[in-house]
Motif scaffolding. Sequence first.
Motif, mmCIF file in Angstrom:
data_model
loop_
_atom_site.group_PDB
_atom_site.id
_atom_site.type_symbol
_atom_site.label_atom_id
_atom_site.label_comp_id
_atom_site.label_asym_id
_atom_site.label_seq_id
_atom_site.Cartn_x
_atom_site.Cartn_y
_atom_site.Cartn_z
ATOM 1 N N SER A 76 0.640 -1.241 0.158
ATOM 2 C CA SER A 76 -0.190 0.025 0.078
ATOM 3 C C SER A 76 0.902 1.336 -0.100
ATOM 4 O O SER A 76 0.518 2.227 -0.833
ATOM 5 C CB SER A 76 -0.911 -0.153 1.191
ATOM 6 N N LEU A 99 -5.372 2.748 -1.313
ATOM 7 C CA LEU A 99 -6.359 2.179 -0.512
ATOM 8 C C LEU A 99 -6.976 1.125 -1.271
ATOM 9 O O LEU A 99 -7.228 0.140 -0.999
ATOM 10 C CB LEU A 99 -7.399 3.274 -0.007
ATOM 11 N N PHE A 103 -7.047 -2.715 -0.429
ATOM 12 C CA PHE A 103 -8.258 -3.069 0.390
ATOM 13 C C PHE A 103 -8.913 -4.183 -0.044
ATOM 14 O O PHE A 103 -9.710 -3.680 -0.951
ATOM 15 C CB PHE A 103 -8.760 -1.706 0.899
ATOM 16 N N HIS A 133 -7.222 -8.157 8.784
ATOM 17 C CA HIS A 133 -7.183 -7.591 7.490
ATOM 18 C C HIS A 133 -8.030 -6.078 7.780
ATOM 19 O O HIS A 133 -7.810 -4.947 7.654
ATOM 20 C CB HIS A 133 -7.857 -8.244 6.247
ATOM 21 N N ASN A 134 -9.239 -6.266 8.421
ATOM 22 C CA ASN A 134 -10.328 -5.233 8.436
ATOM 23 C C ASN A 134 -9.821 -4.301 9.755
ATOM 24 O O ASN A 134 -10.127 -3.198 9.439
ATOM 25 C CB ASN A 134 -11.724 -5.747 8.658
ATOM 26 N N TYR A 137 -7.392 -1.966 7.957
ATOM 27 C CA TYR A 137 -7.840 -0.960 7.287
ATOM 28 C C TYR A 137 -8.828 -0.013 7.801
ATOM 29 O O TYR A 137 -8.755 1.117 7.605
ATOM 30 C CB TYR A 137 -8.109 -1.818 5.942
ATOM 31 N N TYR A 141 -6.494 3.518 7.706
ATOM 32 C CA TYR A 141 -6.733 4.532 6.750
ATOM 33 C C TYR A 141 -7.313 5.832 7.355
ATOM 34 O O TYR A 141 -6.955 6.888 7.145
ATOM 35 C CB TYR A 141 -7.482 4.167 5.666
#
Length: 327
Positions: A76, A99, A103, A133-134, A137, A141
Motif C-alpha cells: 500500500s 487504499l 483493501f 485485514h479489516n 484498514y 486509513y
Amino acid sequence: MVTMLSTIAPMFVVILVGFAAGFISRFRQATSHLNVFLFYFALPAFIYTAMVTAPPLEGFPLAALIIPLVVTPVLSVGLYYLCRVLGEQSRQGAAPASLAGTFGNVGYFGIPISISVIGPEAGLAAGVIHMIHNAFYMNGYPLVRTAVNTRAQSAGQPRGFRSFARRQLWPVLRRAILFNPVFSAMLLALILVLTERRMPELFDEPAAMLGETAVPLALFCVGLALHPAIDGIRSGGVPISPIAVGTAVKLLILPLLTWAAVLPFYDQLGPVWAGTLIILAATPSSTTVFLFSEEYDGDGRLAAAILVTSTGLSLITLPLIAEFMRI
C-alpha cells in the motif's frame, strides 16, 4: 479452470442482478438500509457460523497473522509513492489509489469463495484473516488520513495531541472496533473455538439462519454499489494511470507477493491457511474504499474506478488464481 469458473461465476450473476436492480429507484433508495442489515446482522452471523462450524485446524500459525500485516501495508505504501511519480493528477489521487489497490473485499467475496474453493475448513482461517485485514484498514486509513487532514487544516498551528486524539482518533477507533458488529462476531467465534465451548442452540440456530442471507445479499449490494461508483467516474477528471496500476496491484501483484511470502512458511501454514491467504489477497477492491475515499479524501471517483474495474476483471483473475493453487 472451468470448474473454478463454475464455482465463482454464480456469485457474479448475483452481482449483475444487483447492478440491474440499481437502475430502479426504489432499490437505489434501499441501498443504505440493505447495507445496514448486512453489516449489523447478516454478515456477522455468517462469519460467526462459518468460524464455529468449520472443522478444527491444527493451531493458528503465526505466519498467517504476520503475512497480511506486512505484505499488504508495504504494498500500500509502495503504491502510494508510485502514484506520486506518475504525474500531477496521479499524485493527487495517491492516497485513494493506495487504499483501493490493496483493501480487498475479503468479507463479501473472500470468505464465501474460500469456503467454495477450499472447503468448509477454510471458514475459520478466512474469519481470522478477515479480522486482521479489516482491523488494519478500518482503523489505519481513517487514522492516517485524519492526521494528514488535521495537520493540513492547522496551517502551521499544531493542536495538542490530547485534543486531537479525543476529537479525531478516538471516534475512529470506537466505531471501527468497539461498535463494529463484524469484529465482535469474529472475536466471539474465536473465543469459542479456542476454548472449545459452544453457545446455546437458541443462539446458534438463528445466527445460522441470518447468516444464510449474507452472501447473496452482500453480492447484491456490491452490484448496487457499482452505480454510485460509475456515476463518480462519469463526472470526469479521473486519471487512467492510477486506475490501471491500482487494479493491477489489487488483482495480480498483491496475490503474487502473498504467494511468495507464503512459500517459505508453507509447511507451517498448510494448504488451508496458505490457500485462504492467497484467495483473500486476490479479491477485488472492497466497496468500503469508495465510502472511505469520499469521507477522508473528499473525492471517491478514483477509488470507485478501481473498485469497478477490479470487480469486473476478477471474474477472470480469481478462477485463474484458484486454478493455479490446484496445480
